[in-house]
Design an enzyme around this catalytic site. Structure first.
Site, PDB file in Angstrom:
ATOM      1  N   HIS A  27       0.815  -1.205   0.000  1.00  0.00           N
ATOM      2  CA  HIS A  27       0.000   0.000   0.000  1.00  0.00           C
ATOM      3  C   HIS A  27       0.857   1.267   0.000  1.00  0.00           C
ATOM      4  CE1 HIS A  27      -3.657   2.056  -0.013  1.00  0.00           C
ATOM      5  NE2 HIS A  27      -4.144   1.782   1.186  1.00  0.00           N
ATOM      6  N   ASP A  85      -2.216   2.251  -4.632  1.00  0.00           N
ATOM      7  CA  ASP A  85      -3.428   2.741  -3.991  1.00  0.00           C
ATOM      8  C   ASP A  85      -4.530   1.688  -4.067  1.00  0.00           C
ATOM      9  OD1 ASP A  85      -2.215   5.173  -3.467  1.00  0.00           O
ATOM     10  OD2 ASP A  85      -2.902   6.083  -5.338  1.00  0.00           O
TER      11      ASP A  85
END
Length: 303
Positions: free
Chosen positions: A274, A278
């Site tokens: 992450h 995204d």
């Protein structure tokens, strides 16, 4: 003078207590690469256990169940490969912000294609038409659309790769390994199946090499062949994404608003870093894979 080893190789040598002089280099200018260190560690015989007296064992409290007389234990040293796998899995958990997103895919069209063309495919190419070539091709299409999933965080920079070297998890004589199908974007379905079959055979025969395992940009793991319905795969560092496949189950689904039909469905899982990828990109990546598998002809037409 030889080029200085990269930080990853120096760190591994320091952890293992191995001198640079003991490692044959394979990099340009006599540089020792991380793969050279791993190869040297795997070739090194295990150190003998120190001859120490066993620690005294305190008697078990009366409230604890006594171990039945028939119970047995076996203590087996970890193989170098298993040590490396264990270290990398812990490294992935400690160095990446791993998140997983899920989707499901209707396998009807792929199953129909395999049924329709499987025998001719085998007769012509000498290898079966499996599911993995479809998912490798679908992953390449999704990686092209969302290049961050094919990227890597290197220090304070992001490396975007324009090559598609897909690691495919296979079971081998020493456990699960992830050899790499090089240049998957330039290979046909038959060439992908041939490459996977060859790597799987090498793994079963314990002939897999570090060159077979190194340099992947993305990984596909198929727990479905072992009966897994759903899982959260762990990243293969320094990669930023891994696609988990699962077993195909016939389940009722709703089509055309209110019509219930039974379809062969598979759950997909994408674990991703992450820090780089995204949530929108991860979800869209899985949707692109789903679209390619549910309409496989689009991969042939590149649309």
């Amino acid at each position: 003078p030889a080029r200085r080893p990269p930080p990853s190789a120096r760190r591994l040598m320091a952890e293992a207590g191995v001198a640079a002089a003991a490692i044959p280099p394979s990099g340009p200018g006599g540089q020792i690469r991380k793969e050279d260190v791993v190869r040297a560690l795997e070739a090194r015989p295990p150190a003998p256990a120190p001859a120490t007296a066993p620690a005294p064992v305190a008697p078990a409290p009366q409230a604890l169940r006594a171990v039945p007389e028939g119970d047995r234990e076996r203590v087996v040293p970890m193989t170098p490969l298993r040590k490396t796998v264990a270290r990398r899995l812990v490294e992935a958990q400690h160095t990446a912000a791993i998140l997983t997103t899920f989707n499901e895919v209707d396998m009807t069209r792929v199953l129909a294609l395999r049924e329709q063309h499987g025998e001719r495919f085998l007769a012509r190419h000498g290898v079966k038409l499996g599911f993995m070539s479809f998912f490798v091709k679908a992953s390449v299409e999704a990686l092209r659309a969302f290049p961050a999933v094919n990227g890597e965080i290197r220090g304070e920079s992001v490396v975007y790769r324009d090559r598609y070297d897909i690691g495919v998890a296979v079971g081998g004589g020493k456990g699960l390994v992830v050899p790499v199908v090089r240049d998957a974007d330039a290979r046909s379905f038959a060439e992908i199946e041939e490459a996977i079959a060859g790597l799987a055979k090498k793994a079963k025969d314990n002939r897999i090499t570090m060159e077979d395992l190194a340099g992947g940009t993305f990984t596909i793991s198929n727990g479905g062949i072992y009966g897994s319905l759903l899982s959260t795969p762990i990243l293969n560092p320094p990669q930023s994404g891994i696609l988990g496949l699962h077993k195909i189950e016939r389940r009722p689904v709703v089509e055309d608003g209110d019509r219930i039909v039974v379809r062969p469905m598979m759950y997909l899982a994408l674990s991703y870093d992450h820090r780089l990828v995204d949530g929108r990109e991860a979800v869209s990546f899985l949707v692109r894979v789903k679209e390619c598998i549910e309409d496989p002809e689009r991969m042939l037409l590149e649309v």
